[in-house]
Design a protein around this motif. Structure first.
Motif, PDB file in Angstrom:
ATOM      1  N   SER A  10       0.837  -1.200   0.000  1.00 54.85           N
ATOM      2  CA  SER A  10       0.000   0.000   0.000  1.00 54.85           C
ATOM      3  C   SER A  10       0.874   1.253   0.000  1.00 54.85           C
ATOM      4  O   SER A  10       0.520   2.278   0.557  1.00 54.85           O
ATOM      5  N   GLY A  11       2.040   1.150  -0.637  1.00 54.58           N
ATOM      6  CA  GLY A  11       2.925   2.297  -0.775  1.00 54.58           C
ATOM      7  C   GLY A  11       3.903   2.445   0.369  1.00 54.58           C
ATOM      8  O   GLY A  11       3.984   1.600   1.269  1.00 54.58           O
ATOM      9  N   ALA A  12       4.653   3.538   0.318  1.00 53.43           N
ATOM     10  CA  ALA A  12       5.661   3.813   1.349  1.00 53.43           C
ATOM     11  C   ALA A  12       5.947   5.303   1.382  1.00 53.43           C
ATOM     12  O   ALA A  12       6.041   5.960   0.346  1.00 53.43           O
ATOM     13  N   ALA A  13       6.095   5.825   2.584  1.00 52.22           N
ATOM     14  CA  ALA A  13       6.507   7.213   2.805  1.00 52.22           C
ATOM     15  C   ALA A  13       7.493   7.200   3.963  1.00 52.22           C
ATOM     16  O   ALA A  13       7.639   6.192   4.661  1.00 52.22           O
ATOM     17  N   GLY A  14       8.171   8.335   4.169  1.00 53.10           N
ATOM     18  CA  GLY A  14       9.172   8.378   5.216  1.00 53.10           C
ATOM     19  C   GLY A  14       8.621   8.034   6.582  1.00 53.10           C
ATOM     20  O   GLY A  14       9.222   7.264   7.343  1.00 53.10           O
ATOM     21  N   ASP A  15       7.437   8.574   6.916  1.00 55.36           N
ATOM     22  CA  ASP A  15       6.862   8.295   8.240  1.00 55.36           C
ATOM     23  C   ASP A  15       6.391   6.853   8.359  1.00 55.36           C
ATOM     24  O   ASP A  15       6.429   6.263   9.446  1.00 55.36           O
ATOM     25  N   ASP A  44       5.484  12.385  17.682  1.00 54.79           N
ATOM     26  CA  ASP A  44       4.430  11.698  18.411  1.00 54.79           C
ATOM     27  C   ASP A  44       4.225  10.324  17.776  1.00 54.79           C
ATOM     28  O   ASP A  44       3.985  10.226  16.569  1.00 54.79           O
ATOM     29  N   VAL A  45       4.375   9.276  18.565  1.00 58.33           N
ATOM     30  CA  VAL A  45       4.210   7.900  18.075  1.00 58.33           C
ATOM     31  C   VAL A  45       3.058   7.258  18.837  1.00 58.33           C
ATOM     32  O   VAL A  45       3.057   7.233  20.075  1.00 58.33           O
ATOM     33  N   LYS A  46       2.072   6.747  18.105  1.00 62.80           N
ATOM     34  CA  LYS A  46       0.949   6.097  18.771  1.00 62.80           C
ATOM     35  C   LYS A  46       0.450   4.919  17.934  1.00 62.80           C
ATOM     36  O   LYS A  46       0.714   4.837  16.728  1.00 62.80           O
ATOM     37  N   GLU A  47      -0.240   4.012  18.609  1.00 66.08           N
ATOM     38  CA  GLU A  47      -0.823   2.871  17.925  1.00 66.08           C
ATOM     39  C   GLU A  47      -2.189   3.255  17.358  1.00 66.08           C
ATOM     40  O   GLU A  47      -2.980   3.934  18.021  1.00 66.08           O
ATOM     41  N   VAL A  48      -2.436   2.827  16.116  1.00 67.11           N
ATOM     42  CA  VAL A  48      -3.729   3.072  15.467  1.00 67.11           C
ATOM     43  C   VAL A  48      -4.184   1.779  14.804  1.00 67.11           C
ATOM     44  O   VAL A  48      -3.408   0.832  14.650  1.00 67.11           O
ATOM     45  N   LEU A  49      -5.448   1.752  14.415  1.00 60.49           N
ATOM     46  CA  LEU A  49      -5.976   0.648  13.631  1.00 60.49           C
ATOM     47  C   LEU A  49      -6.250   1.133  12.217  1.00 60.49           C
ATOM     48  O   LEU A  49      -6.925   2.148  12.021  1.00 60.49           O
ATOM     49  N   LYS A  50      -5.708   0.434  11.254  1.00 63.52           N
ATOM     50  CA  LYS A  50      -5.945   0.737   9.839  1.00 63.52           C
ATOM     51  C   LYS A  50      -6.635  -0.474   9.225  1.00 63.52           C
ATOM     52  O   LYS A  50      -5.981  -1.499   8.958  1.00 63.52           O
ATOM     53  N   LYS A  51      -7.940  -0.353   9.024  1.00 60.41           N
ATOM     54  CA  LYS A  51      -8.748  -1.466   8.511  1.00 60.41           C
ATOM     55  C   LYS A  51      -8.502  -2.736   9.329  1.00 60.41           C
ATOM     56  O   LYS A  51      -8.338  -3.839   8.801  1.00 60.41           O
ATOM     57  N   ARG A 181       4.701  -1.185  -9.124  1.00 57.95           N
ATOM     58  CA  ARG A 181       3.500  -1.403  -9.930  1.00 57.95           C
ATOM     59  C   ARG A 181       2.499  -0.303  -9.626  1.00 57.95           C
ATOM     60  O   ARG A 181       2.580   0.365  -8.596  1.00 57.95           O
ATOM     61  N   GLY A 182       1.565  -0.106 -10.537  1.00 56.36           N
ATOM     62  CA  GLY A 182       0.491   0.840 -10.293  1.00 56.36           C
ATOM     63  C   GLY A 182      -0.597   0.204  -9.457  1.00 56.36           C
ATOM     64  O   GLY A 182      -0.643  -1.019  -9.287  1.00 56.36           O
ATOM     65  N   GLY A 183      -1.483   1.032  -8.921  1.00 55.79           N
ATOM     66  CA  GLY A 183      -2.591   0.526  -8.111  1.00 55.79           C
ATOM     67  C   GLY A 183      -3.892   1.161  -8.518  1.00 55.79           C
ATOM     68  O   GLY A 183      -3.925   2.138  -9.275  1.00 55.79           O
ATOM     69  N   ALA A 184      -4.976   0.623  -8.007  1.00 57.31           N
ATOM     70  CA  ALA A 184      -6.305   1.139  -8.357  1.00 57.31           C
ATOM     71  C   ALA A 184      -6.605   2.462  -7.668  1.00 57.31           C
ATOM     72  O   ALA A 184      -7.445   3.231  -8.133  1.00 57.31           O
ATOM     73  N   GLY A 227      -8.269  -0.970   1.322  1.00 56.64           N
ATOM     74  CA  GLY A 227      -7.480  -1.861   2.168  1.00 56.64           C
ATOM     75  C   GLY A 227      -6.667  -1.046   3.161  1.00 56.64           C
ATOM     76  O   GLY A 227      -6.698   0.189   3.145  1.00 56.64           O
ATOM     77  N   PRO A 228      -5.928  -1.693   4.040  1.00 56.43           N
ATOM     78  CA  PRO A 228      -5.150  -0.974   5.052  1.00 56.43           C
ATOM     79  C   PRO A 228      -3.982  -0.211   4.420  1.00 56.43           C
ATOM     80  O   PRO A 228      -3.165  -0.796   3.718  1.00 56.43           O
ATOM     81  N   ASN A 229      -3.903   1.084   4.692  1.00 57.72           N
ATOM     82  CA  ASN A 229      -2.783   1.900   4.208  1.00 57.72           C
ATOM     83  C   ASN A 229      -1.645   1.799   5.221  1.00 57.72           C
ATOM     84  O   ASN A 229      -1.456   2.674   6.063  1.00 57.72           O
ATOM     85  N   VAL A 230      -0.925   0.679   5.150  1.00 54.69           N
ATOM     86  CA  VAL A 230       0.186   0.421   6.055  1.00 54.69           C
ATOM     87  C   VAL A 230       1.366  -0.128   5.256  1.00 54.69           C
ATOM     88  O   VAL A 230       1.191  -0.695   4.179  1.00 54.69           O
ATOM     89  N   LEU A 231       2.546   0.055   5.807  1.00 56.91           N
ATOM     90  CA  LEU A 231       3.756  -0.569   5.275  1.00 56.91           C
ATOM     91  C   LEU A 231       4.088  -1.756   6.168  1.00 56.91           C
ATOM     92  O   LEU A 231       4.285  -1.592   7.379  1.00 56.91           O
TER      93      LEU A 231
END
Length: 266
Positions: A10-15, A44-51, A181-184, A227-231
């Motif tokens: 689901s991609g990647a960014a610095g954070d 700030d670092v915290k736990e979250v739910l992504k899907k 690859r590309g995504g929808a 879907g979940p936007n997570v690395l």
């Protein structure tokens, strides 16, 4: 062999890279302190739910909006931060990669005066320094990256409307020999900072190799997608029989050549 494998489905960014490495076991307090001493930001670092998937969400809070910086200004900031040697070397190389990519895209030759816009801000500096420190802290023998979902569509930035992946991001993918690859999703899922960090640390890998998982981690992204936007990251103990080799062969036909000549050649 201990390996770190990134799976940017689901991609990647610095954070996201920073959050993933922290979730894999890098010392949160030590990395947070290093970032905040080096750059005028709060982390700030915290736990979250992504899907439904628990992930670490890293937020870099910048007090004021900064002007665009040149590449040489960023180099001075990193060198003045008194970072551990490996972290400084990685951060410098990551920004060098971004400067070279920008220079190629814009047809410029003077790296020192390349202006960074979005990737020259303090939050990008924090992402690069923090990700470099966290990945080194995991003490892996090697780092790999699965094919990256870059998203699709267009984005608005300082240079106007650009395609996804953005030209500088595409240049970083090319230079890093990273599969993508590309995504929808009509989003920019891979940022230039994320591409540069992965290009510095990782070698491309098509599928998970045979091995045993030591730990897993997830870094949260900013988007709400289908879907979940997570690395996803996995620390693995790889089976030695499946460790890839790079073999170079120099081949020639030898005809009517004396041993003295061959000895001189060697």
């Amino acid at each position: 062999m201990k390996a770190l494998i990134f799976n940017p489905f689901s991609g990647a960014a610095g954070d996201m890279i920073l959050g993933c490495a922290l979730d894999l076991g890098a010392d949160r307090n030590a990395i947070k302190e290093m970032i905040e001493i080096s750059v005028p930001v709060s982390v700030d670092v915290k736990e979250v739910l992504k899907k439904g998937i628990r992930a670490l969400d890293v937020r870099i809070k910048v007090p004021d909006k900064e002007p665009a910086r040149t590449y040489s200004e960023l180099v001075d900031i990193i060198k003045g931060a008194k970072l551990p040697t490996k972290v400084e070397e990685s951060a410098l190389d990551i920004f060098l990669k971004m400067a070279e990519a920008e220079a190629t895209v814009h047809g410029q030759h003077d790296l020192e005066n390349i202006h960074f816009h979005e990737v020259g801000q303090n939050d990008a500096l924090a992402d690069v320094i923090g990700s470099s420190a966290a990945i080194h802290a995991l003490n892996c023998d090697s780092v790999y990256c699965m094919p990256i979902n870059v998203g699709s569509g267009t984005i608005e930035c300082a240079h106007g409307t650009l395609p996804v992946p953005a030209p500088a991001t595409l240049e970083l993918l090319k230079r890093g020999k990273l599969c993508f690859r590309g995504g929808a999703e009509n989003k920019e899922l891979l940022t230039p900072t994320g591409a540069a960090i992965l290009a510095h640390f990782a070698r491309s890998m098509e599928t998970f190799p045979q091995g045993r998982a030591i730990s897993t981690g997830y870094g949260a992204g900013d988007f709400e997608l289908a879907g979940p936007n997570v690395l996803q990251g996995v620390l693995c103990e790889l089976d030695s029989c499946l460790i890839s080799d790079i073999i170079e062969v120099l081949e020639t036909n030898v005809y009517d050549v004396s041993g003295e000549v061959l000895g001189n050649l060697f």
